[in-house]
Design a protein around this motif. Structure first.
Motif, PDB file in Angstrom:
ATOM      1  N   UNK A   1      -1.689  16.815   2.476  1.00 30.99           N
ATOM      2  CA  UNK A   1      -1.544  15.362   2.469  1.00 30.99           C
ATOM      3  C   UNK A   1      -2.634  14.751   1.605  1.00 30.99           C
ATOM      4  N   UNK A   2      -2.254  13.753   0.847  1.00 33.88           N
ATOM      5  CA  UNK A   2      -3.233  13.080   0.006  1.00 33.88           C
ATOM      6  C   UNK A   2      -3.149  11.574   0.197  1.00 33.88           C
ATOM      7  N   UNK A   3      -4.262  10.945   0.011  1.00 32.28           N
ATOM      8  CA  UNK A   3      -4.313   9.496   0.117  1.00 32.28           C
ATOM      9  C   UNK A   3      -3.764   8.867  -1.155  1.00 32.28           C
ATOM     10  N   UNK A   4      -2.939   7.878  -0.978  1.00 31.77           N
ATOM     11  CA  UNK A   4      -2.386   7.128  -2.097  1.00 31.77           C
ATOM     12  C   UNK A   4      -3.214   5.882  -2.362  1.00 31.77           C
ATOM     13  N   UNK A   5      -3.569   5.214  -1.298  1.00 32.99           N
ATOM     14  CA  UNK A   5      -4.361   4.007  -1.436  1.00 32.99           C
ATOM     15  C   UNK A   5      -4.483   3.315  -0.107  1.00 32.99           C
ATOM     16  N   UNK A   6      -5.224   2.221  -0.115  1.00 29.52           N
ATOM     17  CA  UNK A   6      -5.386   1.459   1.115  1.00 29.52           C
ATOM     18  C   UNK A   6      -5.648  -0.002   0.799  1.00 29.52           C
TER      19      UNK A   6
ATOM     20  N   UNK B   1     -10.232 -10.807   1.611  1.00 34.01           N
ATOM     21  CA  UNK B   1      -9.731 -10.690   0.237  1.00 34.01           C
ATOM     22  C   UNK B   1      -8.708  -9.584   0.080  1.00 34.01           C
ATOM     23  N   UNK B   2      -8.514  -8.814   1.146  1.00 36.73           N
ATOM     24  CA  UNK B   2      -7.500  -7.765   1.095  1.00 36.73           C
ATOM     25  C   UNK B   2      -7.721  -6.797  -0.049  1.00 36.73           C
ATOM     26  N   UNK B   3      -8.937  -6.304  -0.163  1.00 32.55           N
ATOM     27  CA  UNK B   3      -9.246  -5.383  -1.253  1.00 32.55           C
ATOM     28  C   UNK B   3      -8.368  -4.141  -1.174  1.00 32.55           C
ATOM     29  N   UNK B   4      -8.000  -3.663  -2.334  1.00 39.64           N
ATOM     30  CA  UNK B   4      -7.161  -2.485  -2.397  1.00 39.64           C
ATOM     31  C   UNK B   4      -7.836  -1.383  -3.213  1.00 39.64           C
ATOM     32  N   UNK B   5      -7.500  -0.172  -2.874  1.00 40.41           N
ATOM     33  CA  UNK B   5      -8.068   0.991  -3.532  1.00 40.41           C
ATOM     34  C   UNK B   5      -6.951   2.003  -3.716  1.00 40.41           C
ATOM     35  N   UNK B   6      -6.993   2.681  -4.835  1.00 40.26           N
ATOM     36  CA  UNK B   6      -5.904   3.596  -5.168  1.00 40.26           C
ATOM     37  C   UNK B   6      -6.426   4.934  -5.662  1.00 40.26           C
ATOM     38  N   UNK B   7      -5.625   5.945  -5.411  1.00 36.32           N
ATOM     39  CA  UNK B   7      -5.911   7.240  -6.009  1.00 36.32           C
ATOM     40  C   UNK B   7      -5.705   7.144  -7.514  1.00 36.32           C
TER      41      UNK B   7
ATOM     42  N   UNK C   1      -2.973   4.769  -9.660  1.00 37.80           N
ATOM     43  CA  UNK C   1      -3.554   3.491 -10.058  1.00 37.80           C
ATOM     44  C   UNK C   1      -2.841   2.945 -11.290  1.00 37.80           C
ATOM     45  N   UNK C   2      -2.505   1.672 -11.206  1.00 39.84           N
ATOM     46  CA  UNK C   2      -1.785   1.038 -12.308  1.00 39.84           C
ATOM     47  C   UNK C   2      -0.273   1.106 -12.155  1.00 39.84           C
ATOM     48  N   UNK C   3       0.183   1.957 -11.264  1.00 40.66           N
ATOM     49  CA  UNK C   3       1.629   2.080 -11.038  1.00 40.66           C
ATOM     50  C   UNK C   3       2.016   1.627  -9.633  1.00 40.66           C
ATOM     51  N   UNK C   4       1.137   1.824  -8.688  1.00 36.20           N
ATOM     52  CA  UNK C   4       1.410   1.473  -7.298  1.00 36.20           C
ATOM     53  C   UNK C   4       0.574   0.271  -6.891  1.00 36.20           C
ATOM     54  N   UNK C   5       1.138  -0.533  -6.015  1.00 31.36           N
ATOM     55  CA  UNK C   5       0.431  -1.713  -5.509  1.00 31.36           C
ATOM     56  C   UNK C   5       0.661  -1.824  -4.016  1.00 31.36           C
ATOM     57  N   UNK C   6      -0.409  -2.043  -3.289  1.00 29.86           N
ATOM     58  CA  UNK C   6      -0.331  -2.270  -1.841  1.00 29.86           C
ATOM     59  C   UNK C   6      -0.603  -3.746  -1.581  1.00 29.86           C
ATOM     60  N   UNK C   7       0.232  -4.350  -0.771  1.00 33.73           N
ATOM     61  CA  UNK C   7       0.008  -5.744  -0.439  1.00 33.73           C
ATOM     62  C   UNK C   7       0.557  -6.040   0.950  1.00 33.73           C
ATOM     63  N   UNK C   8       0.047  -7.128   1.489  1.00 30.83           N
ATOM     64  CA  UNK C   8       0.437  -7.542   2.845  1.00 30.83           C
ATOM     65  C   UNK C   8       1.343  -8.761   2.807  1.00 30.83           C
ATOM     66  N   UNK C   9       2.152  -8.853   3.831  1.00 28.45           N
ATOM     67  CA  UNK C   9       2.841 -10.090   4.150  1.00 28.45           C
ATOM     68  C   UNK C   9       2.571 -10.317   5.632  1.00 28.45           C
ATOM     69  N   UNK C  10       1.512 -11.036   5.925  1.00 26.06           N
ATOM     70  CA  UNK C  10       1.114 -11.206   7.320  1.00 26.06           C
ATOM     71  C   UNK C  10       2.147 -11.981   8.121  1.00 26.06           C
ATOM     72  N   UNK C  11       2.854 -12.877   7.459  1.00 16.74           N
ATOM     73  CA  UNK C  11       3.879 -13.635   8.167  1.00 16.74           C
ATOM     74  C   UNK C  11       4.970 -12.706   8.693  1.00 16.74           C
ATOM     75  N   UNK C  12       5.247 -11.680   7.925  1.00 18.90           N
ATOM     76  CA  UNK C  12       6.272 -10.719   8.327  1.00 18.90           C
ATOM     77  C   UNK C  12       5.665  -9.520   9.045  1.00 18.90           C
ATOM     78  N   UNK C  13       4.341  -9.518   9.158  1.00 17.34           N
ATOM     79  CA  UNK C  13       3.654  -8.409   9.825  1.00 17.34           C
ATOM     80  C   UNK C  13       3.992  -7.085   9.165  1.00 17.34           C
ATOM     81  N   UNK C  14       3.967  -7.122   7.848  1.00 17.86           N
ATOM     82  CA  UNK C  14       4.317  -5.938   7.089  1.00 17.86           C
ATOM     83  C   UNK C  14       3.260  -5.652   6.033  1.00 17.86           C
ATOM     84  N   UNK C  15       3.162  -4.380   5.684  1.00 20.19           N
ATOM     85  CA  UNK C  15       2.381  -3.963   4.528  1.00 20.19           C
ATOM     86  C   UNK C  15       3.317  -3.160   3.643  1.00 20.19           C
ATOM     87  N   UNK C  16       3.202  -3.389   2.357  1.00 23.80           N
ATOM     88  CA  UNK C  16       4.124  -2.773   1.419  1.00 23.80           C
ATOM     89  C   UNK C  16       3.394  -1.868   0.436  1.00 23.80           C
ATOM     90  N   UNK C  17       4.131  -0.900  -0.037  1.00 24.65           N
ATOM     91  CA  UNK C  17       3.664  -0.062  -1.135  1.00 24.65           C
ATOM     92  C   UNK C  17       4.721  -0.170  -2.230  1.00 24.65           C
TER      93      UNK C  17
END
Length: 121
Positions: free
Chosen positions: A44-49, A55-61, A65-81
């Motif tokens: 298993x490998x980490x993709x990002x967080x 500020x919802x800082x993000x970090x990527x493997x 990096x540059x292809x994947x994006x992690x973001x939140x939608x707190x209203x929907x209580x979801x996190x996306x990749x």
């Protein structure tokens, strides 16, 4: 907290997919959320967080990096990749995990079931 990753499927190289991480029993905005993947025969490998900081800082493997994006939608209580420009080597089971660490987690407290991403022409 129970987590569930979803959104996996079959995509051609160069295509895109958006994975979702949903939680039951709690909102996700207080947790750092990590995405991981495991391909057959590989560790298993980490993709990002994304951190729980305001500020919802993000970090990527480096591999995503540059292809994947992690973001939140707190209203929907979801996190996306959001995964763009997918490559054959991105094929794996993807998992989301939650950590009570405020900043960058060293470990995760909760893990969800994975969702399979297949990249094939």
């Amino acid at each position: 907290v129970q987590l569930q990753a979803s959104g996996g499927g079959l995509v051609q190289p160069g295509g895109s997919l958006r994975l979702s991480c949903a939680a039951s029993g709690s909102t996700l905005d207080r947790y750092a959320i990590g995405w991981f993947r495991q391909a057959p025969g590989k560790e298993r490998e980490a993709v990002g967080c994304i951190t729980a900081t305001s500020d919802g800082s993000t970090y990527y493997a480096d591999s995503v990096r540059g292809r994947f994006t992690i973001f939140r939608d707190n209203a929907k209580k979801m996190v996306y990749l959001q995964m763009n420009s997918l490559k054959l080597e991105d094929a794996a089971v993807y998992y989301c995990a939650a950590s009570r660490t405020y900043g960058i987690p060293n470990e995760y407290d909760y893990w969800g079931q994975g969702t399979l991403v297949t990249v094939s022409s």
